[in-house]
Design a protein around this motif. Sequence first.
Motif, short mmCIF file in Angstrom:
data_model
loop_
_atom_site.label_atom_id
_atom_site.label_comp_id
_atom_site.label_asym_id
_atom_site.label_seq_id
_atom_site.Cartn_x
_atom_site.Cartn_y
_atom_site.Cartn_z
N GLY A 179 -58.67 52.60 -18.97
CA GLY A 179 -57.37 52.62 -19.61
C GLY A 179 -56.33 53.26 -18.72
O GLY A 179 -56.66 54.06 -17.84
N ALA A 180 -55.06 52.90 -18.94
CA ALA A 180 -53.98 53.41 -18.09
C ALA A 180 -52.75 53.78 -18.91
O ALA A 180 -51.62 53.63 -18.45
CB ALA A 180 -53.63 52.35 -17.04
N ASN A 219 -63.48 57.00 -21.61
CA ASN A 219 -62.74 55.92 -22.28
C ASN A 219 -61.49 56.50 -22.93
O ASN A 219 -61.57 57.33 -23.84
CB ASN A 219 -63.59 55.24 -23.35
N SER A 220 -60.31 56.06 -22.45
CA SER A 220 -59.06 56.51 -23.05
C SER A 220 -58.38 55.39 -23.84
O SER A 220 -57.24 55.55 -24.29
CB SER A 220 -58.10 57.00 -21.95
N THR A 221 -59.08 54.26 -24.01
CA THR A 221 -58.52 53.14 -24.77
C THR A 221 -58.91 53.27 -26.24
O THR A 221 -59.81 54.04 -26.59
CB THR A 221 -59.06 51.79 -24.25
N PRO A 222 -58.27 52.50 -27.13
CA PRO A 222 -58.67 52.54 -28.55
C PRO A 222 -59.87 51.65 -28.87
O PRO A 222 -60.28 51.58 -30.03
CB PRO A 222 -57.42 52.03 -29.27
N ILE A 223 -60.46 51.03 -27.85
CA ILE A 223 -61.61 50.15 -28.11
C ILE A 223 -62.78 50.98 -28.64
O ILE A 223 -63.23 51.93 -27.99
CB ILE A 223 -62.02 49.40 -26.83
N GLU A 272 -51.88 45.34 -13.06
CA GLU A 272 -50.53 45.80 -12.75
C GLU A 272 -50.23 47.14 -13.42
O GLU A 272 -49.65 48.03 -12.82
CB GLU A 272 -49.50 44.75 -13.20
N LYS A 273 -50.66 47.28 -14.67
CA LYS A 273 -50.46 48.54 -15.38
C LYS A 273 -51.23 49.67 -14.71
O LYS A 273 -50.73 50.80 -14.57
CB LYS A 273 -50.90 48.40 -16.84
N ALA A 274 -52.45 49.39 -14.27
CA ALA A 274 -53.25 50.39 -13.58
C ALA A 274 -52.59 50.81 -12.27
O ALA A 274 -52.58 51.99 -11.90
CB ALA A 274 -54.65 49.85 -13.32
N ILE A 310 -59.21 54.37 -11.74
CA ILE A 310 -58.68 53.84 -12.99
C ILE A 310 -59.13 52.39 -13.13
O ILE A 310 -58.91 51.57 -12.23
CB ILE A 310 -57.14 53.88 -13.02
N GLY A 311 -59.75 52.07 -14.25
CA GLY A 311 -60.11 50.70 -14.56
C GLY A 311 -59.40 50.27 -15.82
O GLY A 311 -59.50 50.94 -16.85
#
Length: 281
Positions: A130-131, A195-199, A158-160, A152-153
């Motif tokens: 996550g980014a 994991n910093s994403t909401p997944i 582009e966001k990363a 960072i993955g």
Amino acid sequence: MITSKTKKIGILGWPLGHSLSPIMHNAAFKSLHLDYVYIPLPVHPENLAQAVAGLKAMEFTGVNVTIPHKVEIMSYLDEIDFSAQLVGAVNTVVIKDGKTIGYNTDAQGFVQSILSNGIKITEQTAIILGAGGAARAVACGLFQNGIKNIIIGARNLEKAQQFVKLFSTNVDIQAFDWEDSGFQNLLQECDILINSTPIGMSVHDTEVLPIPWETLNPEAAVCDLIYNPSKTQLLLSAEEHGHIAINGLGMLIEQGALAFELWTSEQGPRQIMSEALTEYL
């Protein structure tokens, strides 16, 4: 009992149904016999400027700030502490002598949560999935505590890449599309996977994080910033493959305790906060 002398703390966000901070902080105030109350304050983004002015007018002692206001609120505060400047976001505001001062306790909260689980940071390699803003807080905390390098993955390369540009050039940080074979090969070198994403936040979530467990360093610790559910699919898989698995509850408590100390000058009662959240969850 709430009176005119009760000091008011709140949390600004939109929406706020997910927040457990009122449960944690009100339990902490009660345990230390402090005449404070913690109030949810759902504020639509269009009304944020007026809300900050209202906090001053109503003589609030401070607030927490959550999605989607953590960056935008910086424009409306009188001062920004170095902790928030570094992360580029505010999650805690102290109101003192008519001035609003923005802080960030997320970065150190994450660090304290993994250190308390016996995870080493110094000279290690971390991979962050996550980014977004949460990833930035994690990265800042790790850099402040001697991490060797960060990878960072993200789903959006582009966001990363933009994320990486936020950090100074002397920092060892790289960006990858997380489906890229080059990124997946780097999992062999990973000491801490975050994991910093909401997944994984929803039990009905069909999306799966792209972790080839046979490739991941078998000694790597696996952290998920999600705390509800307490064991996401990522953490369940990590445990199945013999990894230390840490959820986001510790970070929630640690960042909350640090904010508590900013507002009250009292040490945050972490055990009480933990017990209140565990009982609720």
